[in-house]
Design a protein around this motif. Structure first.
Motif, mmCIF file in Angstrom:
data_model
loop_
_atom_site.group_PDB
_atom_site.id
_atom_site.type_symbol
_atom_site.label_atom_id
_atom_site.label_comp_id
_atom_site.label_asym_id
_atom_site.label_seq_id
_atom_site.Cartn_x
_atom_site.Cartn_y
_atom_site.Cartn_z
ATOM 1 N N LEU A 111 29.308 28.741 41.874
ATOM 2 C CA LEU A 111 29.562 28.449 43.284
ATOM 3 C C LEU A 111 28.255 28.419 44.072
ATOM 4 O O LEU A 111 28.063 27.571 44.947
ATOM 5 N N LYS A 112 27.355 29.337 43.757
ATOM 6 C CA LYS A 112 26.043 29.395 44.423
ATOM 7 C C LYS A 112 25.228 28.148 44.105
ATOM 8 O O LYS A 112 24.557 27.592 44.986
ATOM 9 N N ALA A 113 25.323 27.698 42.865
ATOM 10 C CA ALA A 113 24.591 26.490 42.477
ATOM 11 C C ALA A 113 25.119 25.268 43.228
ATOM 12 O O ALA A 113 24.341 24.387 43.610
ATOM 13 N N ALA A 114 26.416 25.235 43.479
ATOM 14 C CA ALA A 114 27.022 24.113 44.193
ATOM 15 C C ALA A 114 26.784 24.192 45.691
ATOM 16 O O ALA A 114 26.780 23.173 46.383
ATOM 17 N N ASN A 115 26.572 25.434 46.198
ATOM 18 C CA ASN A 115 26.368 25.629 47.631
ATOM 19 C C ASN A 115 25.330 26.726 47.822
ATOM 20 O O ASN A 115 25.669 27.904 47.864
ATOM 21 N N GLU A 116 24.081 26.330 47.959
ATOM 22 C CA GLU A 116 22.985 27.301 48.044
ATOM 23 C C GLU A 116 23.077 28.203 49.270
ATOM 24 O O GLU A 116 22.536 29.308 49.275
ATOM 25 N N ALA A 117 23.770 27.752 50.295
ATOM 26 C CA ALA A 117 23.899 28.555 51.523
ATOM 27 C C ALA A 117 24.950 29.668 51.385
ATOM 28 O O ALA A 117 25.052 30.540 52.252
ATOM 29 N N LEU A 118 25.676 29.647 50.300
ATOM 30 C CA LEU A 118 26.749 30.625 50.102
ATOM 31 C C LEU A 118 26.182 32.029 49.909
ATOM 32 O O LEU A 118 25.285 32.237 49.078
ATOM 33 N N GLU A 142 43.338 33.542 54.110
ATOM 34 C CA GLU A 142 42.117 33.233 54.860
ATOM 35 C C GLU A 142 40.885 33.299 53.961
ATOM 36 O O GLU A 142 40.017 32.413 54.017
ATOM 37 N N LYS A 143 40.783 34.322 53.142
ATOM 38 C CA LYS A 143 39.593 34.510 52.302
ATOM 39 C C LYS A 143 39.529 33.482 51.172
ATOM 40 O O LYS A 143 38.437 33.113 50.735
ATOM 41 N N LEU A 144 40.698 33.059 50.682
ATOM 42 C CA LEU A 144 40.719 32.141 49.547
ATOM 43 C C LEU A 144 40.701 30.666 49.965
ATOM 44 O O LEU A 144 40.491 29.796 49.106
ATOM 45 N N SER A 145 40.919 30.420 51.248
ATOM 46 C CA SER A 145 40.932 29.008 51.678
ATOM 47 C C SER A 145 39.536 28.414 51.485
ATOM 48 O O SER A 145 38.517 29.035 51.773
ATOM 49 N N GLY A 146 39.511 27.234 50.964
ATOM 50 C CA GLY A 146 38.230 26.531 50.761
ATOM 51 C C GLY A 146 37.493 26.939 49.502
ATOM 52 O O GLY A 146 36.399 26.441 49.251
ATOM 53 N N LEU A 147 38.043 27.858 48.729
ATOM 54 C CA LEU A 147 37.357 28.260 47.485
ATOM 55 C C LEU A 147 38.001 27.605 46.280
ATOM 56 O O LEU A 147 39.125 27.348 46.191
#
Length: 154
Positions: free
Chosen positions: A73-80, A149-154
């Motif tokens: 997930l970090k590799a796909a979104n460095e801002a995460l 809420e926490k799982l939305s978008g993941l």
């Protein structure tokens, strides 16, 4: 009685509902009706919560899967912020499991037919159980919302 028998043979009434119906119709007094109402309401709230347990289990498994793949997930979104995400998801998973454990404990301890008690004690028991299960429903609703809420978008 013949109507009741044919109605039941059609399979449209649960055994629990039948027992509650017969219990309330045999006693016929106000106290038994109150007890029956409290018991039925308690069971109804329980029946409303129960389907959420399997959803909570699936969400906990999903959280485990996300936690294992945080690097991807970090590799796909460095801002995460993976540290924050790990903390949030671990907290949500703990709440999901806690709510489920609380329901399982309540079900083990619930006495559907308390014996050797006065009608007043039985009434008080069912009122207490109704209060507990309503609080648990609030907890389930809260945890369900938080998880969504926490799982939305993941």
């Amino acid at each position: 009685m013949k109507r009741l028998t044919s109605f039941l043979s059609a399979g449209s009434m649960s055994v629990l509902t039948l027992a509650l119906l017969l219990n309330s119709s045999c006693g016929g007094n106000k106290e038994n009706a109150e007890i029956t109402q409290l018991k039925e309401e308690t069971i109804a709230v329980h029946d409303e919560i129960m389907p959420q347990i399997s959803a909570f289990d699936r969400q906990a498994v999903r959280i485990d899967s996300i936690l294992v793949s945080l690097n991807d997930l970090k590799a796909a979104n460095e801002a995460l912020d993976t540290a924050l995400l790990r903390t949030d998801l671990t907290h949500v998973k703990s709440r999901l499991e806690g709510a489920t454990d609380q329901m399982m404990r309540w079900m083990r301890e619930f006495d559907a037919d308390p014996q050797d008690k006065t009608e007043e004690e039985v009434k008080n028991y069912y009122q207490s159980e109704l209060d507990k299960i309503k609080k648990m429903k609030s907890l389930f609703d809260e945890v369900s919302k938080e998880s969504a809420e926490k799982l939305s978008g993941l």
